[in-house]
Design a protein around this motif. Structure first.
Motif, PDB file in Angstrom:
ATOM      1  N   THR A 272       0.833  -1.205   0.000  1.00 19.89           N
ATOM      2  CA  THR A 272       0.000   0.000   0.000  1.00 19.89           C
ATOM      3  C   THR A 272       0.861   1.246   0.000  1.00 19.89           C
ATOM      4  OG1 THR A 272      -1.536  -1.211   1.385  1.00 19.89           O
ATOM      5  CG2 THR A 272      -1.882   1.154   1.198  1.00 19.89           C
ATOM      6  N   ALA A 273       1.860   1.253   0.881  1.00 24.60           N
ATOM      7  CA  ALA A 273       2.691   2.440   1.043  1.00 24.60           C
ATOM      8  C   ALA A 273       3.448   2.747  -0.242  1.00 24.60           C
ATOM      9  CB  ALA A 273       3.659   2.245   2.204  1.00 24.60           C
ATOM     10  N   ILE A 274       3.883   1.693  -0.941  1.00 29.31           N
ATOM     11  CA  ILE A 274       4.570   1.912  -2.215  1.00 29.31           C
ATOM     12  C   ILE A 274       3.635   2.649  -3.179  1.00 29.31           C
ATOM     13  CG2 ILE A 274       5.432   0.720  -4.273  1.00 29.31           C
ATOM     14  CD1 ILE A 274       7.447   0.479  -2.199  1.00 29.31           C
ATOM     15  N   ILE A 275       2.368   2.217  -3.236  1.00 27.65           N
ATOM     16  CA  ILE A 275       1.428   2.895  -4.137  1.00 27.65           C
ATOM     17  C   ILE A 275       1.202   4.324  -3.678  1.00 27.65           C
ATOM     18  CG2 ILE A 275      -0.840   2.808  -5.212  1.00 27.65           C
ATOM     19  CD1 ILE A 275      -1.017  -0.084  -4.600  1.00 27.65           C
ATOM     20  N   GLN A 276       1.061   4.512  -2.361  1.00 25.36           N
ATOM     21  CA  GLN A 276       0.830   5.870  -1.856  1.00 25.36           C
ATOM     22  C   GLN A 276       1.959   6.802  -2.274  1.00 25.36           C
ATOM     23  OE1 GLN A 276       0.280   4.705   2.309  1.00 25.36           O
ATOM     24  NE2 GLN A 276      -1.686   5.737   2.278  1.00 25.36           N
ATOM     25  N   VAL A 277       3.190   6.294  -2.169  1.00 24.26           N
ATOM     26  CA  VAL A 277       4.335   7.141  -2.467  1.00 24.26           C
ATOM     27  C   VAL A 277       4.434   7.420  -3.968  1.00 24.26           C
ATOM     28  CG1 VAL A 277       6.854   7.156  -2.493  1.00 24.26           C
ATOM     29  CG2 VAL A 277       5.645   6.516  -0.429  1.00 24.26           C
ATOM     30  N   LEU A 278       4.113   6.418  -4.790  1.00 23.67           N
ATOM     31  CA  LEU A 278       4.320   6.591  -6.226  1.00 23.67           C
ATOM     32  C   LEU A 278       3.135   7.227  -6.938  1.00 23.67           C
ATOM     33  CD1 LEU A 278       6.175   3.307  -7.235  1.00 23.67           C
ATOM     34  CD2 LEU A 278       7.110   5.532  -6.713  1.00 23.67           C
ATOM     35  N   ALA A 279       1.920   6.988  -6.470  1.00 28.21           N
ATOM     36  CA  ALA A 279       0.755   7.452  -7.231  1.00 28.21           C
ATOM     37  C   ALA A 279       0.213   8.779  -6.740  1.00 28.21           C
ATOM     38  CB  ALA A 279      -0.352   6.401  -7.190  1.00 28.21           C
ATOM     39  N   THR A 280       0.234   9.002  -5.430  1.00 33.43           N
ATOM     40  CA  THR A 280      -0.439  10.183  -4.895  1.00 33.43           C
ATOM     41  C   THR A 280       0.123  11.503  -5.429  1.00 33.43           C
ATOM     42  OG1 THR A 280      -0.658   8.824  -2.932  1.00 33.43           O
ATOM     43  CG2 THR A 280      -1.483  11.052  -2.787  1.00 33.43           C
ATOM     44  N   PRO A 281       1.461  11.635  -5.648  1.00 30.42           N
ATOM     45  CA  PRO A 281       1.942  12.913  -6.199  1.00 30.42           C
ATOM     46  C   PRO A 281       1.274  13.263  -7.522  1.00 30.42           C
ATOM     47  CG  PRO A 281       3.790  11.559  -5.512  1.00 30.42           C
ATOM     48  CD  PRO A 281       2.573  10.708  -5.374  1.00 30.42           C
ATOM     49  N   VAL A 282       0.931  12.247  -8.316  1.00 30.35           N
ATOM     50  CA  VAL A 282       0.306  12.525  -9.610  1.00 30.35           C
ATOM     51  C   VAL A 282      -1.083  13.122  -9.396  1.00 30.35           C
ATOM     52  CG1 VAL A 282      -0.415  11.534 -11.801  1.00 30.35           C
ATOM     53  CG2 VAL A 282       1.645  10.699 -10.673  1.00 30.35           C
ATOM     54  N   LEU A 283      -1.805  12.634  -8.399  1.00 31.47           N
ATOM     55  CA  LEU A 283      -3.089  13.249  -8.051  1.00 31.47           C
ATOM     56  C   LEU A 283      -2.854  14.698  -7.626  1.00 31.47           C
ATOM     57  CD1 LEU A 283      -6.185  12.882  -7.454  1.00 31.47           C
ATOM     58  CD2 LEU A 283      -5.506  12.670  -5.085  1.00 31.47           C
TER      59      LEU A 283
END
Lengths: 562, 244
Positions: free
Chosen positions: A214-225
């Motif tokens: 989960t944390a990997i996705i949070q770190v990689l995807a959230t900046p794009v949002l």
């Protein structure tokens, strides 16, 4: 925070145990909570905040369902109906489900399960809670001064034209995004760098694998949002011409950006839930988890696949070749999901199953996630998706995954860790009744929506044809049963906090991970002295002791029962 | 078996070891890993803008080529040099901290700050020109001059405003280039300002003598951030200024 406060020698350890000092009562006053750097207290503060968000989002859901009792609405105007479902979606998604399990149970259990004293960056952890609060304030302010009517997805070009509070709401979501990034960052770094010597990757509980993915996705995807929402704000405030077609922009680019985050985000919501379920199933079957490596790696696989499937949200707007590629990639996600489900089932097989409240939630999860996951295949397949796109079928599908799976797992985790968090017992009978109410209410709400969707009821519509009324009314009745179940949980958990029986045993469930081997509630520094070492999912030396109504670690192999 | 508290009691206070770490090495490694992870989020944050840039440039190559002419290559070039110099002094600051050279550390931090301030100064001159020429993408958008400085509109004998035949006419959707230009350079500028704030804070701490061979993590991590901010500019400069 001085290190002298930490108790070191044996007599002091004993004293601490005797006085019953723990993280909840080691310091007093509002200030000691608002400025705390303790991950356990931050978890409790998140729990309070998220309960508020769930309540607010739940009220909005009831308003929406009540409004759909008849085909012409009951009391709300069309505009207010649009506000209600937008606020329901935005609050539930950004304020409740996305932080959800990681912010509360991740924060509480991750350092404990790892055998660490705290997360890697305690100040950042507190900051992420304050960011959450700030984002929530923005969202609530936007509600008070005029709400938003775009749906939680803020699609352009409508979101650049509507006169509602889009800037306020998107700034709120932007800030919440940073809260999420900082939590994810903390977890990634903690798991990489703060594991004690004995805790190798393959000895970590599956909850931690779920949180890590989960944390990997949070770190990689959230900046794009983050950048997408900033551009949306710039588009609205200035008219920079990136998304607005009348200024030469491309509104579809917004959808690509948005779903590049928001599709991975649905795995932010579900992966920690899968971690929770892996714990619940194994502990309450009294049996080693089946396929540990497969479950651990399937979490990582889901995180990886999550980044290459976003296009399936735009099947009606892309080239046929793009559609085919995204459809094929979408199906790939079903493989690791199925791997997990079958491993949970195999864990249950010939286990000593205890049907207590956390386990009931875990079993409900498997059932509901099965339906939610399999109906996803209908939507990933191009031909059926053209028919089902933007109908109630989609609504039902994602509610089965988001509510039927994530909320159910959240409740399971709440009941499982509740005694450890607060040192108080809840009413087991009421808990079972509530669980059954939630399960029934949920199914009555959303199973009819699958039927509505296949018959052509479009989502987000305020009005509908008379032939849909029966199913809509069934769905509304279900929503109220679900609400009663959730309200019951609130009542008995509140009662448990105020006047519940004290739990003093370390290990009420017979769990094998490290948080069950420290005192209840845990001390400020998590463990008195060095963290213990124990193989996770190894139950043969964890023995029930009737004298204390709890489980103890039995060093003597001969004594050990199952 | 020594407990963590004993362990910490033995540790030299110069290491500034936080309560939840086992050793200064672990503390440093954790901070460094955290900063790298944060920089990954920064790259992804900017990636949305780079994607938008790629999409629009491939769709409207002529527009980008025309509009890029408005940008002042000389000033952009000076700014690139200024930022590269600041990266050098920031890297040198790390070395000074590691070797315990307090005066050198303070000097390097100040030079880095001055360079960053210079960069922002030059940037604001550029912005001023663009806004003056009607190129800021808000409600008043509309270029007054073409990239060569020739007025796009002139007044004829009768007093009416007509297109200037000597100017290169502005293409449609000129706005989308400047939308991307201001978003990218603006966001980059914001990162420079944040970096300046952090470096100033480091300078105050350096004046108190907090850094040295046993504790230089914050200098090291901030330097990593600063290099990434520079690196983003090194991509922005050719992509925006050097494409005509």
């Amino acid at each position: 925070m001085s290190s002298e406060a930490h108790v070191a020698d044996g007599s002091a350890v004993h004293a601490e145990h005797e006085t019953g000092e723990n993280y909840l009562n080691c310091s007093h006053g509002l200030r000691s909570w608002l400025l705390t750097l303790d991950h356990k207290r931050i978890a409790v503060m998140y729990l309070a905040g998220l309960a508020g968000a769930l309540f607010l989002g739940g009220i909005m859901a009831l308003v929406v369902r009540l409004e759909l009792w008849t085909g012409d609405g009951l009391v709300l105007s069309d505009d207010l109906y649009n506000h209600a479902f937008t606020l329901h979606g935005a609050i539930m998604t950004f304020l409740f489900i996305i932080p959800g399990i990681p912010a509360v149970f991740g924060n509480f259990a991750l350092p404990l399960m790892l055998g660490a004293k705290d997360v890697a960056f305690p100040r950042l952890n507190l900051l992420s809670w304050y960011l959450w609060i700030t984002g929530a304030v923005f969202a609530i302010v936007s509600m008070v001064v005029g709400a938003v009517d775009t749906g939680w997805t803020f699609y352009t070009p409508y979101s650049t034209q509507t006169s509602t509070q889009v800037i306020n709401m998107t700034m709120g979501v932007f800030i919440l995004g940073f809260s999420s990034i900082f939590t994810g960052l903390n977890f990634v770094v903690t798991i990489h760098k703060l594991r004690p010597a004995g805790m190798t990757w393959w000895r970590m509980p599956l909850m931690l694998w779920g949180l890590y993915a989960t944390a990997i996705i949070q770190v990689l995807a959230t900046p794009v949002l983050g950048i997408t929402l900033l551009l949306l704000v710039a588009e609205r405030a200035l008219g920079v011409g990136i998304f607005d077609p009348s200024l030469g922009g491309d509104p579809l680019l917004y959808q690509h950006f948005f779903w590049f985050y928001s599709h991975p985000a649905v795995y932010i919501m579900i992966l920690p839930a899968m971690g929770v379920i892996s714990e619940l199933i194994s502990v309450h079957s009294r049996k080693t988890i089946f396929g540990y490596h497969a479950i651990a790696l399937s979490s990582v696989a889901i995180a990886a696949f999550s980044f290459i499937v976003w296009g399936h949200h735009m099947f009606t707007a892309m080239s046929p070749m793009g559609n085919m590629i995204f459809s094929a990639l979408t199906f790939s996600v079903s493989i690791p999901s199925a791997v997990k489900t079958f491993n949970w089932l195999a864990t249950l097989y010939r286990g000593h199953i205890r049907l207590n409240a956390p386990m009931l939630y875990a079993l409900a999860f498997i059932f509901l996630f099965g339906i939610g996951g399999l109906t996803g295949l209908f939507l990933g397949a191009l031909a059926t998706d053209i028919h089902l796109h933007d109908t109630y079928f989609v609504v039902a599908h994602f509610h089965f995954v988001m509510v039927g799976s994530t909320l159910i797992a959240f409740l399971g985790a709440l009941h499982y860790w509740w005694p450890k968090m607060f040192g108080k017992a809840y009413d087991e009978t009421l808990a079972k009744i509530a669980c059954i109410l939630v399960f029934i209410g949920f199914n009555v709400t959303f199973l009819p929506q699958f039927v509505l969707g296949t018959r052509g009821m479009p989502r987000r519509y305020h009005n509908f044809l008379p032939e849909f009324q029966g199913l809509h009314q069934a769905s509304t009745v279900g929503a109220f049963i679900l609400a009663i179940g959730l309200f019951l949980i609130l009542v008995y958990l509140w009662k448990s906090l105020v006047s519940g029986k004290k739990v003093t045993v370390d290990n009420p469930w017979g769990g094998s991970s490290l948080e069950w081997l420290t005192t209840t509630p845990p001390p400020h520094y998590n463990f008195v002295g060095e963290p213990p070492e124990h193989d996770v999912y190894d139950y043969h030396d964890i023995r029930y002791d009737a004298a204390i109504d709890g489980y103890v670690l039995s060093k003597n192999e001969g004594d050990a029962a199952r | 078996m020594s407990s963590a508290a004993d362990h910490h009691a033995e540790v030299d206070p110069a290491y500034r070891l936080a309560h939840h770490f086992e050793s200064p090495e672990q503390q440093f490694e954790t901070g460094k890993f955290g900063m790298w992870a944060f920089l990954v989020t920064e790259i992804l944050f900017f990636s949305g803008l780079f994607t938008a840039y790629s999409v629009y440039r491939s769709n409207e190559a002529d527009l980008f080529s025309y509009a890029s002419g408005y940008l002042d290559t000389t000033l952009g070039c000076i700014n690139t040099a200024v930022l590269i110099l600041s990266s050098l002094t920031m890297a040198w600051a790390v070395r000074c901290a590691q070797l315990g050279q307090q005066r050198g550390l303070k000097f390097c931090l100040i030079v880095t700050l001055l360079c960053a301030g210079g960069f922002m100064g030059i940037k604001s001159v550029e912005y001023h020109h663009k806004i003056h020429n009607g190129l800021f993408p808000n409600a008043h958008f509309g270029a007054h001059e073409d990239p060569d400085g020739v007025p796009l509109h002139i007044t004829d004998e009768s007093g009416a405003t007509v297109a200037n035949p000597a100017a290169r006419p502005a293409p449609e959707n000129l706005r989308s280039f400047f939308g991307i230009y201001f978003c990218m350079t603006g966001l980059h500028g914001l990162h420079v300002l944040i970096g300046m704030g952090v470096i100033f804070w480091l300078y105050l701490r350096a004046r108190r003598g907090e850094f040295g061979p046993k504790y230089f993590g914050p200098i090291d991590f901030t330097a990593l951030y600063w290099h990434v901010v520079d690196l983003i500019w090194i991509f922005l400069f050719p992509l925006l200024y050097l494409i005509h």
